[in-house]
Design an enzyme around this catalytic site. Structure first.
Site, PDB file in Angstrom:
ATOM      1  N   GLU A  80       2.447   0.489 -11.246  1.00 36.96           N
ATOM      2  CA  GLU A  80       3.915   0.401 -11.112  1.00 36.96           C
ATOM      3  C   GLU A  80       4.596   1.579 -11.799  1.00 36.96           C
ATOM      4  OE1 GLU A  80       4.587  -1.869  -9.174  1.00 36.96           O
ATOM      5  OE2 GLU A  80       3.176  -3.496  -9.477  1.00 36.96           O
ATOM      6  N   THR A  92      -3.786  -3.656  -4.590  1.00 35.82           N
ATOM      7  CA  THR A  92      -4.058  -4.948  -5.212  1.00 35.82           C
ATOM      8  C   THR A  92      -3.980  -6.062  -4.164  1.00 35.82           C
ATOM      9  OG1 THR A  92      -3.205  -4.218  -7.342  1.00 35.82           O
ATOM     10  CG2 THR A  92      -3.219  -6.597  -6.961  1.00 35.82           C
ATOM     11  N   GLY A 134     -12.876  -6.419 -37.028  1.00 36.35           N
ATOM     12  CA  GLY A 134     -14.107  -5.684 -37.328  1.00 36.35           C
ATOM     13  C   GLY A 134     -15.058  -5.684 -36.139  1.00 36.35           C
ATOM     14  N   ALA A 152       0.836  -1.199   0.000  1.00 36.36           N
ATOM     15  CA  ALA A 152       0.000   0.000   0.000  1.00 36.36           C
ATOM     16  C   ALA A 152       0.870   1.247   0.000  1.00 36.36           C
ATOM     17  CB  ALA A 152      -0.909  -0.014   1.224  1.00 36.36           C
ATOM     18  N   LEU A 153       0.927   1.889  -1.171  1.00 37.56           N
ATOM     19  CA  LEU A 153       1.747   3.091  -1.356  1.00 37.56           C
ATOM     20  C   LEU A 153       0.842   4.265  -1.754  1.00 37.56           C
ATOM     21  CD1 LEU A 153       4.889   3.711  -1.589  1.00 37.56           C
ATOM     22  CD2 LEU A 153       4.622   3.365  -4.025  1.00 37.56           C
ATOM     23  N   THR A 208       3.301   5.255 -13.962  1.00 40.45           N
ATOM     24  CA  THR A 208       2.633   5.454 -15.257  1.00 40.45           C
ATOM     25  C   THR A 208       3.683   5.576 -16.371  1.00 40.45           C
ATOM     26  OG1 THR A 208       2.695   7.855 -15.082  1.00 40.45           O
ATOM     27  CG2 THR A 208       0.768   6.760 -14.111  1.00 40.45           C
ATOM     28  N   ASP A 212      12.200  -1.915  -9.321  1.00 41.49           N
ATOM     29  CA  ASP A 212      13.160  -2.397 -10.320  1.00 41.49           C
ATOM     30  C   ASP A 212      12.848  -3.819 -10.783  1.00 41.49           C
ATOM     31  OD1 ASP A 212      14.394   0.010 -10.217  1.00 41.49           O
ATOM     32  OD2 ASP A 212      16.108  -0.647  -9.014  1.00 41.49           O
ATOM     33  N   GLY A 259       0.218   9.362  -6.128  1.00 42.27           N
ATOM     34  CA  GLY A 259       0.526   8.005  -6.573  1.00 42.27           C
ATOM     35  C   GLY A 259       1.879   8.085  -7.255  1.00 42.27           C
ATOM     36  N   SER A 260       1.933   8.944  -8.279  1.00 45.06           N
ATOM     37  CA  SER A 260       3.199   9.128  -8.985  1.00 45.06           C
ATOM     38  C   SER A 260       4.244   9.748  -8.067  1.00 45.06           C
ATOM     39  CB  SER A 260       2.994  10.052 -10.191  1.00 45.06           C
ATOM     40  OG  SER A 260       2.057   9.485 -11.068  1.00 45.06           O
TER      41      SER A 260
HETATM   42  C1  FAD Z   1      -5.413  -1.937 -11.258  1.00 39.78           C
HETATM   43  C2  FAD Z   1      -4.519  -1.102 -10.380  1.00 39.78           C
HETATM   44  C3  FAD Z   1      -3.788  -1.715  -9.393  1.00 39.78           C
HETATM   45  C4  FAD Z   1      -2.972  -0.951  -8.537  1.00 39.78           C
HETATM   46  N1  FAD Z   1      -2.305  -1.577  -7.522  1.00 39.78           N
HETATM   47  C5  FAD Z   1      -1.626  -0.821  -6.610  1.00 39.78           C
HETATM   48  C6  FAD Z   1      -1.036  -1.422  -5.444  1.00 39.78           C
HETATM   49  O1  FAD Z   1      -1.078  -2.651  -5.245  1.00 39.78           O
HETATM   50  N2  FAD Z   1      -0.450  -0.602  -4.533  1.00 39.78           N
HETATM   51  C7  FAD Z   1      -0.383   0.753  -4.702  1.00 39.78           C
HETATM   52  O2  FAD Z   1       0.165   1.424  -3.821  1.00 39.78           O
HETATM   53  N3  FAD Z   1      -0.907   1.346  -5.802  1.00 39.78           N
HETATM   54  C8  FAD Z   1      -1.539   0.597  -6.760  1.00 39.78           C
HETATM   55  N4  FAD Z   1      -2.115   1.200  -7.862  1.00 39.78           N
HETATM   56  C9  FAD Z   1      -2.017   2.648  -8.018  1.00 39.78           C
HETATM   57  C10 FAD Z   1      -1.075   3.069  -9.128  1.00 39.78           C
HETATM   58  O3  FAD Z   1       0.233   2.679  -8.855  1.00 39.78           O
HETATM   59  C11 FAD Z   1      -1.243   4.593  -9.274  1.00 39.78           C
HETATM   60  O4  FAD Z   1      -2.549   4.830  -9.736  1.00 39.78           O
HETATM   61  C12 FAD Z   1      -0.226   5.181 -10.225  1.00 39.78           C
HETATM   62  O5  FAD Z   1       1.044   5.172  -9.651  1.00 39.78           O
HETATM   63  C13 FAD Z   1      -0.576   6.612 -10.619  1.00 39.78           C
HETATM   64  O6  FAD Z   1      -0.726   7.411  -9.492  1.00 39.78           O
HETATM   65  P1  FAD Z   1      -2.021   8.352  -9.323  1.00 39.78           P
HETATM   66  O7  FAD Z   1      -3.212   7.475  -9.478  1.00 39.78           O
HETATM   67  O8  FAD Z   1      -1.934   9.156  -8.086  1.00 39.78           O
HETATM   68  O9  FAD Z   1      -1.973   9.315 -10.564  1.00 39.78           O
HETATM   69  P2  FAD Z   1      -1.314  10.764 -10.635  1.00 39.78           P
HETATM   70  O10 FAD Z   1       0.039  10.757 -10.048  1.00 39.78           O
HETATM   71  O11 FAD Z   1      -2.299  11.752 -10.094  1.00 39.78           O
HETATM   72  O12 FAD Z   1      -1.168  10.946 -12.202  1.00 39.78           O
HETATM   73  C14 FAD Z   1      -2.256  11.365 -13.058  1.00 39.78           C
HETATM   74  C15 FAD Z   1      -1.688  11.580 -14.447  1.00 39.78           C
HETATM   75  O13 FAD Z   1      -0.662  12.610 -14.413  1.00 39.78           O
HETATM   76  C16 FAD Z   1       0.565  12.134 -14.934  1.00 39.78           C
HETATM   77  N5  FAD Z   1       1.692  12.694 -14.191  1.00 39.78           N
HETATM   78  C17 FAD Z   1       1.851  12.766 -12.849  1.00 39.78           C
HETATM   79  N6  FAD Z   1       3.034  13.346 -12.539  1.00 39.78           N
HETATM   80  C18 FAD Z   1       3.635  13.672 -13.714  1.00 39.78           C
HETATM   81  C19 FAD Z   1       4.870  14.284 -14.075  1.00 39.78           C
HETATM   82  N7  FAD Z   1       5.739  14.695 -13.144  1.00 39.78           N
HETATM   83  N8  FAD Z   1       5.142  14.453 -15.382  1.00 39.78           N
HETATM   84  C20 FAD Z   1       4.281  14.041 -16.349  1.00 39.78           C
HETATM   85  N9  FAD Z   1       3.077  13.435 -16.068  1.00 39.78           N
HETATM   86  C21 FAD Z   1       2.764  13.261 -14.781  1.00 39.78           C
HETATM   87  C22 FAD Z   1       0.498  10.622 -14.728  1.00 39.78           C
HETATM   88  O14 FAD Z   1       1.342   9.938 -15.614  1.00 39.78           O
HETATM   89  C23 FAD Z   1      -0.972  10.334 -15.010  1.00 39.78           C
HETATM   90  O15 FAD Z   1      -1.187  10.266 -16.389  1.00 39.78           O
HETATM   91  C24 FAD Z   1      -2.884   0.453  -8.732  1.00 39.78           C
HETATM   92  C25 FAD Z   1      -3.609   1.059  -9.772  1.00 39.78           C
HETATM   93  C26 FAD Z   1      -4.416   0.306 -10.586  1.00 39.78           C
HETATM   94  C27 FAD Z   1      -5.198   1.005 -11.674  1.00 39.78           C
END
Ligand code: FAD
Length: 385
Positions: free
Chosen positions: A362, A148, A338, A114-115, A364, A236, A121-122
């Protein structure tokens, strides 16, 4: 690998549509089968996965094969997975040993990590979940999203969740530490399960930590733990694994397409000059070339793990390429079939929905491109963000 192939073909694929349409139902039959019967045969599912002798490359092949059957089923496998990976990467010898024991019991067991939080997220350095020291304990408070297999690890089994929390919000990434929260802890609530576009056979939960008390020894890696760097190192190997997960979907699409074309008497003529090929032949050959290119990057990233060499750059490259290739191949698959490709009679539309997530979790696509750019251009996180 033949054994994994037979499981993917005969057991997983026939159930793929059912669990896509019945999100949040557990594929128990499969999970128990893997735990009781197949685990010993599928070398990479053996509990010894938590010790470094197990080749990572073997796991990547197994992941690709299981995902060919159904990509979400791979995330349902009762094995150490993402949480286990974090424990293996950053844990003390005792913590690794304890993890291995969890995977030697009679009932299927899971881990999770859980991160992600609602506001980050990013940018995981912005985590707000708090960890406060109280004598021999830590007390965790916060909310985690998209975890997950959280339900599998915390409710359905005697599993463990790795929670990333800050001990000092002002310290940024330096304040972030990983903690082990065990199943049955009254401070953990699986608040709800997400309804998703794809990967619907795998559950993804919102987790609330409310005065969640854990012993001090559950600080992952102990006092000298690697903190934020540990979280990043987990990726990694997690990124090539996610890429291999997607490669299975892409190969499933291509195998299906070629089978259908052959049924129509269309055989791909390899080695014929490009200008003499039909448009469909060119499309299929291009898709195969892209799939091969992506797979080679996955293999390269995995090989470096087995060599115990740094692979942050290669791991991000494999994930970016896989995310792009899966999206292109699955969309092209629908196009070539199609309207039938758009119908729920075939799995093509499901593969397209499933495939999209490879570019999201993991890290984006954008974030992995940033990592690649930083490595190639020699910029720090602060200089290029
Ligand atoms: C099916 C699924 C399973 C998952 N499992 C886990 C899990 O087990 N544990 C866990 O902790 N998380 C999990 N996640 C979460 C996932 O890792 C995050 O959704 C992901 O890291 C994106 O973070 P966010 O949702 O906060 O998006 P945001 O960080 O808000 O990003 C939104 C958009 O902005 C873009 N963006 C953000 N920062 C930048 C930047 N500096 N430059 C350019 N573009 C940028 C991103 O690429 C994205 O397109 C899961 C997600 C899904 C959909």
């Amino acid at each position: 690998m033949e054994y994994a192939e037979s499981i993917a073909r005969d057991m997983i694929r026939p159930q793929a549509r059912f669990f896509d349409e019945h999100e949040h139902e557990e594929p128990w039959e499969f999970e128990k089968f893997i735990w009781n019967t197949a685990r010993k045969k599928l070398e990479s599912l053996d509990p010894s996965i938590v010790v470094p002798e197990e080749p990572f490359m073997l796991q990547l092949h197994m992941i690709e094969m299981i995902s060919w059957g159904d990509a979400g089923f791979f995330l349902c496998l009762p094995w150490p997975a993402l949480g286990g990976n974090a424990i293996f990467t950053t844990g003390t010898a005792e913590q690794k040993d304890k993890l291995a024991k969890r995977f030697q019991g009679t009932e299927p067991t899971w881990t999770c990590m859980a991160l992600t939080e609602a506001h980050c997220g990013s940018d995981s350095s912005a985590i707000r979940t708090r960890a406060v020291r109280d004598g021999d304990s830590w007390v965790l408070n916060g909310e985690k999203l998209f975890v997950t297999s959280a339900r599998k690890a915390m409710v359905d089994s005697q599993g463990v969740m790795v929670v990333w929390a800050t001990v000092d919000p002002k310290a940024g990434r330096a304040g972030i530490k990983p903690f082990l929260v065990e199943s049955g802890n009254p401070g953990v609530k699986i608040f709800k399960l997400e309804q998703k576009l794809g990967f619907r056979s795998s559950d993804t939960a919102v987790v609330i930590l409310e005065d969640c008390r854990i012993p001090h020894e559950n600080l992952l890696g102990g006092e000298d733990g690697k903190g934020f760097k540990g979280a990043m190192k987990t990726f990694d190997s997690a990124r090539p694994a996610a890429a291999a997960n997607g490669m299975g979907i892409a190969r499933a699409t291509l195998d299906f397409l070629k089978e259908k074309l052959e049924e129509q008497g269309i055989k791909i003529r390899y080695g014929v000059p490009r200008h003499l090929l039909s448009s469909i032949e060119r499309d299929v050959i291009d898709m195969e070339a892209q799939l091969r290119a992506a797979w080679l990057l996955v293999v390269r990233a995995g090989w470096l793990v087995d060599q115990d060499r740094r692979n942050t750059l290669e791991s991000s490259m494999s994930k970016v390429k896989a995310g792009e290739v899966i999206t292109k191949i699955t969309q092209k698959g629908i196009e070539l079939m199609g309207p039938l490709g758009y119908s729920r009679r075939l799995l093509l539309e499901k593969w397209m929905r499933d495939g999209k997530v490879i570019d999201l979790f993991e890290g984006t696509g954008q974030i992995n491109r940033l990592i690649i750019a930083r490595h190639i251009l020699g910029y720090s996180n602060k200089e290029l963000k």
